[in-house]
Motif scaffolding. Structure first.
Motif, short mmCIF file in Angstrom:
data_model
loop_
_atom_site.label_atom_id
_atom_site.label_comp_id
_atom_site.label_asym_id
_atom_site.label_seq_id
_atom_site.Cartn_x
_atom_site.Cartn_y
_atom_site.Cartn_z
N GLU A 1 47.97 42.64 54.97
CA GLU A 1 47.18 41.86 54.01
C GLU A 1 45.68 42.07 54.24
O GLU A 1 44.93 42.26 53.28
CB GLU A 1 47.52 40.37 54.10
N LEU B 1 43.08 43.60 51.57
CA LEU B 1 41.89 42.84 51.16
C LEU B 1 40.63 43.69 51.32
O LEU B 1 39.76 43.70 50.45
CB LEU B 1 41.78 41.55 51.97
N SER C 1 40.69 46.63 48.67
CA SER C 1 40.50 46.21 47.28
C SER C 1 39.26 45.35 47.05
O SER C 1 39.03 44.90 45.93
CB SER C 1 41.72 45.43 46.82
N HIS D 1 38.81 42.35 48.03
CA HIS D 1 39.31 41.00 47.73
C HIS D 1 39.57 40.80 46.24
O HIS D 1 39.31 39.73 45.69
CB HIS D 1 38.34 39.93 48.26
N ARG D 2 40.10 41.82 45.58
CA ARG D 2 40.41 41.76 44.15
C ARG D 2 41.83 42.29 43.90
O ARG D 2 42.30 43.14 44.62
CB ARG D 2 39.43 42.60 43.34
N CYS D 3 42.43 41.81 42.81
CA CYS D 3 43.72 42.35 42.37
C CYS D 3 43.50 43.83 42.05
O CYS D 3 42.55 44.19 41.36
CB CYS D 3 44.20 41.61 41.12
N GLU D 4 44.38 44.67 42.55
CA GLU D 4 44.19 46.11 42.37
C GLU D 4 44.58 46.60 40.98
O GLU D 4 44.32 47.76 40.66
CB GLU D 4 44.94 46.87 43.46
N THR E 1 40.35 37.61 41.26
CA THR E 1 40.00 37.28 42.64
C THR E 1 40.79 36.10 43.20
O THR E 1 40.64 35.76 44.36
CB THR E 1 38.50 36.96 42.76
N LEU F 1 45.80 35.90 45.35
CA LEU F 1 46.17 37.28 45.69
C LEU F 1 47.29 37.29 46.73
O LEU F 1 47.31 36.45 47.63
CB LEU F 1 44.96 38.03 46.23
N LEU G 1 47.64 44.83 46.41
CA LEU G 1 47.25 43.43 46.38
C LEU G 1 47.19 43.01 44.92
O LEU G 1 46.46 43.61 44.13
CB LEU G 1 45.88 43.26 47.05
N CYS H 1 47.27 39.74 41.84
CA CYS H 1 47.10 38.33 41.51
C CYS H 1 48.44 37.78 41.02
O CYS H 1 49.37 38.54 40.75
CB CYS H 1 46.02 38.16 40.42
#
Length: 190
Positions: free
Chosen positions: A4, A8, A11, A13-16, A21, A24, A42, A44
């Motif tokens: 994880e 993080l 990416s 800290h974003r949905c790939e 944000t 996730l 990763l 959302c």
């Protein structure tokens, strides 16, 4: 560092897929089970919930950006999702532009083969060739389209067909800008 944490960092800290944000979580890309970060993405909550049946077409327009991600796992999920949406012209256009390295393409198709094997009905074209979702076919005979007021002409190519038609032996496809059902026996795989 945990998987994880690696995702993080990778990416930002974003949905790939959609760059959200919030909420996730790690998602293993089949057939892998999440033992390594390179086999995971990763995502959302919205993307995780919509992966199996991507119906919110507006949400999936984010694939226009994420399909170019350098991570193979992200490319595989983008390709699979576009393949499921390929009856939509915009998704088929993106799919046509997308290039995957051979081993990544094999990984992407491996997930679809498993899903297609669950289908009880096997559809064959006029030559006995198996049809699959996303295939392109040619109409081999002029067909009157009931309720639409036009004839689907012989030789018309129908790209990105969908096997989930409500009638057995039929496929869904776009002809003259309309989504219609076609009898598989009057089609030839391209």
């Amino acid at each position: 560092m945990s998987i994880e944490q690696q995702l993080l960092t990778r990416s930002d800290h974003r949905c790939e897929l959609c760059a959200a944000t919030e909420q996730l979580a790690v998602h293993a890309v089949a057939p892998h089970h999440g033992e390594q970060a390179e086999h995971c993405v990763l995502l959302c909550q919205t993307c995780r919930q919509a992966l199996d049946s991507p119906q919110d077409q507006h949400h999936w327009r984010c694939l226009n950006d994420s399909m170019w991600n350098i991570e193979p796992a992200v490319q595989v999920l983008a390709w699979r999702t576009l393949k499921k949406l390929s009856s939509e012209a915009w998704a088929q256009d993106l799919l046509d532009m997308m290039y995957l390295e051979p081993e990544v393409q094999e990984w992407a198709e491996a997930g679809l083969v498993d899903a297609e094997e669950d289908d009880s009905e096997v559809l064959l074209d006029s030559n006995g060739v198996r049809l699959a979702t996303g295939d392109s076919v040619t109409i081999i005979k002029d067909l009157d389209v009931k309720g639409a007021g036009f004839t689907a002409k012989r030789g018309t190519v129908v790209k990105g067909i969908n096997l989930n038609a409500s009638l057995p032996g039929h496929i869904m496809g776009r002809v003259n800008g309309m989504q219609i059902q076609l009898v598989a026996a009057f089609l030839k795989k391209v």
